[in-house]
Write a protein that holds these residues in place. Structure first.
Motif, PDB file in Angstrom:
ATOM      1  N   MET A  70       0.840  -1.205   0.000  1.00 17.81           N
ATOM      2  CA  MET A  70       0.000   0.000   0.000  1.00 17.81           C
ATOM      3  C   MET A  70       0.875   1.254   0.000  1.00 17.81           C
ATOM      4  O   MET A  70       0.576   2.223  -0.704  1.00 17.81           O
ATOM      5  CB  MET A  70      -0.948   0.008   1.201  1.00 17.81           C
ATOM      6  N   ARG A  71       1.954   1.245   0.744  1.00 17.37           N
ATOM      7  CA  ARG A  71       2.863   2.400   0.749  1.00 17.37           C
ATOM      8  C   ARG A  71       3.534   2.567  -0.608  1.00 17.37           C
ATOM      9  O   ARG A  71       3.698   3.686  -1.090  1.00 17.37           O
ATOM     10  CB  ARG A  71       3.893   2.262   1.855  1.00 17.37           C
ATOM     11  N   ARG A  72       3.916   1.451  -1.241  1.00 16.96           N
ATOM     12  CA  ARG A  72       4.535   1.519  -2.566  1.00 16.96           C
ATOM     13  C   ARG A  72       3.564   2.110  -3.574  1.00 16.96           C
ATOM     14  O   ARG A  72       3.920   2.974  -4.376  1.00 16.96           O
ATOM     15  CB  ARG A  72       4.992   0.137  -3.028  1.00 16.96           C
ATOM     16  N   VAL A  73       2.328   1.670  -3.526  1.00 14.84           N
ATOM     17  CA  VAL A  73       1.308   2.175  -4.442  1.00 14.84           C
ATOM     18  C   VAL A  73       1.083   3.664  -4.205  1.00 14.84           C
ATOM     19  O   VAL A  73       0.987   4.441  -5.162  1.00 14.84           O
ATOM     20  CB  VAL A  73      -0.007   1.379  -4.279  1.00 14.84           C
ATOM     21  N   GLN A  74       1.002   4.064  -2.945  1.00 14.25           N
ATOM     22  CA  GLN A  74       0.806   5.483  -2.640  1.00 14.25           C
ATOM     23  C   GLN A  74       1.976   6.323  -3.148  1.00 14.25           C
ATOM     24  O   GLN A  74       1.781   7.391  -3.715  1.00 14.25           O
ATOM     25  CB  GLN A  74       0.617   5.684  -1.138  1.00 14.25           C
ATOM     26  N   ASN A  75       3.202   5.826  -2.969  1.00 18.24           N
ATOM     27  CA  ASN A  75       4.378   6.544  -3.454  1.00 18.24           C
ATOM     28  C   ASN A  75       4.397   6.633  -4.976  1.00 18.24           C
ATOM     29  O   ASN A  75       4.730   7.665  -5.541  1.00 18.24           O
ATOM     30  CB  ASN A  75       5.659   5.878  -2.953  1.00 18.24           C
ATOM     31  N   THR A  76       4.012   5.543  -5.644  1.00 21.58           N
ATOM     32  CA  THR A  76       3.966   5.539  -7.103  1.00 21.58           C
ATOM     33  C   THR A  76       2.909   6.504  -7.608  1.00 21.58           C
ATOM     34  O   THR A  76       3.151   7.274  -8.540  1.00 21.58           O
ATOM     35  CB  THR A  76       3.687   4.121  -7.641  1.00 21.58           C
ATOM     36  N   ALA A  77       1.748   6.489  -6.985  1.00 18.33           N
ATOM     37  CA  ALA A  77       0.673   7.398  -7.393  1.00 18.33           C
ATOM     38  C   ALA A  77       1.098   8.845  -7.206  1.00 18.33           C
ATOM     39  O   ALA A  77       0.824   9.695  -8.057  1.00 18.33           O
ATOM     40  CB  ALA A  77      -0.602   7.095  -6.607  1.00 18.33           C
TER      41      ALA A  77
END
Length: 91
Positions: A70-77
């Protein structure tokens, strides 16, 4: 253009992933947090009327891997959004 935006940054996918992750944090049928902030462990699941008291390694790893994703996705977004904002400036 389809396929140009990474799948994980699409709003529907992200909303569903967040919904699934929130299950650990109390958005489940019993309204119980499965992740124990005090111990860093995660309960193994839910019984009909209570949480399972066991905090096995598999459940804890499932929570931690979900948190990391979830943190990776948030950072990518966030990176995609910054790129979209910066692109017109660069032109």
């Amino acid at each position: 253009m389809p396929g140009s935006v990474p799948r994980h940054s699409r709003p529907w996918w992200y909303e569903q992933a967040q919904r699934a992750f929130d299950w650990f944090l109390g958005w489940n049928d019993l309204g119980l947090e499965l992740y124990a902030r005090q111990t860093g462990g995660c309960r193994d699941g839910l019984h009909v009327d209570r949480g399972n008291e066991n905090q096995g390694a598999e459940s804890t790893l499932a929570f931690l891997l979900s948190l990391a994703e979830m943190r990776r996705v948030q950072n990518t977004a966030t990176s995609v959004q910054r790129s979209a904002v910066a692109a017109p400036i660069a032109q």
